[in-house]
Design a protein around this motif. Structure first.
Motif, PDB file in Angstrom:
ATOM      1  N   GLN A 152       0.802  -1.220   0.000  1.00  0.00           N
ATOM      2  CA  GLN A 152       0.000   0.000   0.000  1.00  0.00           C
ATOM      3  C   GLN A 152       0.839   1.276   0.000  1.00  0.00           C
ATOM      4  OE1 GLN A 152      -2.996   0.234   3.020  1.00  0.00           O
ATOM      5  NE2 GLN A 152      -3.271   2.426   2.794  1.00  0.00           N
ATOM      6  N   ASN A 154      -0.362   5.365  -0.124  1.00  0.00           N
ATOM      7  CA  ASN A 154      -1.586   6.152  -0.024  1.00  0.00           C
ATOM      8  C   ASN A 154      -1.739   7.145  -1.165  1.00  0.00           C
ATOM      9  OD1 ASN A 154      -2.423   4.908   2.384  1.00  0.00           O
ATOM     10  ND2 ASN A 154      -1.163   6.308   3.618  1.00  0.00           N
ATOM     11  N   ASN A 155      -2.972   7.569  -1.374  1.00  0.00           N
ATOM     12  CA  ASN A 155      -3.310   8.510  -2.422  1.00  0.00           C
ATOM     13  C   ASN A 155      -2.484   9.792  -2.299  1.00  0.00           C
ATOM     14  OD1 ASN A 155      -5.104   9.055  -4.666  1.00  0.00           O
ATOM     15  ND2 ASN A 155      -5.990  10.656  -3.382  1.00  0.00           N
ATOM     16  N   ASP A 157       0.721  10.160  -2.141  1.00  0.00           N
ATOM     17  CA  ASP A 157       2.057  10.002  -1.563  1.00  0.00           C
ATOM     18  C   ASP A 157       3.086   9.702  -2.655  1.00  0.00           C
ATOM     19  OD1 ASP A 157       1.057  10.444   0.922  1.00  0.00           O
ATOM     20  OD2 ASP A 157       1.225   8.372   1.624  1.00  0.00           O
ATOM     21  N   ARG A 180      -4.033   0.364  -8.731  1.00  0.00           N
ATOM     22  CA  ARG A 180      -4.881   1.148  -7.836  1.00  0.00           C
ATOM     23  C   ARG A 180      -5.790   0.236  -7.018  1.00  0.00           C
ATOM     24  NH1 ARG A 180      -6.918   4.315 -11.399  1.00  0.00           N
ATOM     25  NH2 ARG A 180      -9.012   3.513 -11.699  1.00  0.00           N
ATOM     26  N   TYR A 253      -3.857   6.177  -5.376  1.00  0.00           N
ATOM     27  CA  TYR A 253      -3.626   5.092  -4.438  1.00  0.00           C
ATOM     28  C   TYR A 253      -2.931   3.931  -5.150  1.00  0.00           C
ATOM     29  CZ  TYR A 253      -5.099   1.707  -0.817  1.00  0.00           C
ATOM     30  OH  TYR A 253      -5.142   0.764   0.167  1.00  0.00           O
TER      31      TYR A 253
END
Length: 299
Positions: A152, A154-155, A157, A180, A253
């Protein structure tokens, strides 16, 4: 595709691989031991051992018509994939094996997995390893992707991917994907039909940045993609130089890392090494690239 018979008779003494530039054993620096190279890491997959603290295996290989026979393969005393153990495993059969699990060496548990045997990437066929020079790769050979269980980011980042890969033709070759969600590609590194390197974002409207640099067909290729949302710079580096960049990026993401998928191209790149971060590794990019280039004897 290139194959080379790679047997113990080719080894340059105990624990070495006949490559004078690479010292045996732990005298060669581990990439993830570089200061800062383990910070914000999300996955590290390689046919060499990347960390002095990693105690696990390299991969699981499968043989047999349906992959019904399997074994874990570790590293030899040169901290490279244990070729002798592979030969011992496949020699009683047809000398062929595919990789079903490629272990994550980062400690994040993001192993790359392909459950369907016919879609697994082969590492050896008829007792011949897939090689470029003296280094082994996992052959794309029309096979489908290996998918990490969880990586993961994050959106919005930043993210960085260091990759080592083999190209067999100048046609379009995907190198890696960031998904995504299940089956939906967010970013990917590829080349076009002229072999020119391109980075795509597909979070909303598909966009790309590219240049005139072309992948080398005579040796492994090492690329670095540092992706940041605008106004920060997204850039791709090849052979130590920035080949293109943009400050107009939207980063979505990123749930999973994926090796190239055969559904988009019949000429995807062969897999050697990938390291994924959830930050921009600008300050230590040169150090990591130096480690990669020195190990694989790249320009």
């Amino acid at each position: 595709m290139a194959t080379t018979t790679f047997t113990p008779s080719m080894l340059r003494g105990a624990g070495t691989r006949g490559i004078p530039e690479i010292p045996a054993g732990s005298s060669y620096p581990y990439l993830l031991d570089i200061d800062g190279a383990s910070d914000n890491i999300r996955g590290a997959w390689s046919l060499r051992k990347l960390s002095s603290t990693y105690t696990g295996d390299c991969c699981i290989i499968h043989s047999g018509s349906s992959g019904q026979y399997s074994t874990s393969i570790g590293f030899n005393s040169d901290n490279y994939i244990d070729t002798q153990s592979i030969l011992d495993f496949v020699s009683p059969g047809n000398g062929t094996a595919r990789v079903g699990t490629w272990y994550d060496q980062s400690g994040q548990g993001a192993d790359l997995v392909q459950a369907t045997n016919s879609n697994r990437m082969p590492i050896i066929a008829s007792n011949n390893f897939y090689t470029s020079g003296s280094f082994i790769y996992l052959s794309e050979a029309g096979r489908q992707q290996m998918l990490a269980s969880f990586t993961q980011i994050n959106n919005g980042d930043p993210r960085t991917i260091f990759s080592v890969h083999n190209h067999e033709s100048s046609n379009a070759n995907k190198v890696w994907n960031l998904l995504r969600n299940a089956g939906v590609v967010n970013q990917y590194l590829t080349s076009n039909s002229n072999g020119e390197i391109q980075l795509y974002d597909r979070d909303s409207t598909p966009t790309k940045i590219s240049g005139s640099a072309q992948f080398d067909l005579s040796s492994f290729n090492a690329t670095t993609a540092i992706m940041q949302a605008g106004p920060d710079e997204t850039a791709v580096y090849y052979k130590g130089a920035k080949i293109f960049s943009s400050t107009n990026r939207i980063l979505g993401y990123a749930f999973r890392f994926q090796t190239p998928d055969s559904t988009s191209s019949t000429n995807n790149s062969d897999a050697v090494e990938y390291i994924l971060y959830a930050d921009a590794k600008t300050s230590i990019r040169a150090a990591i690239e130096s480690n990669i280039n020195n190990y694989y004897n790249l320009p």
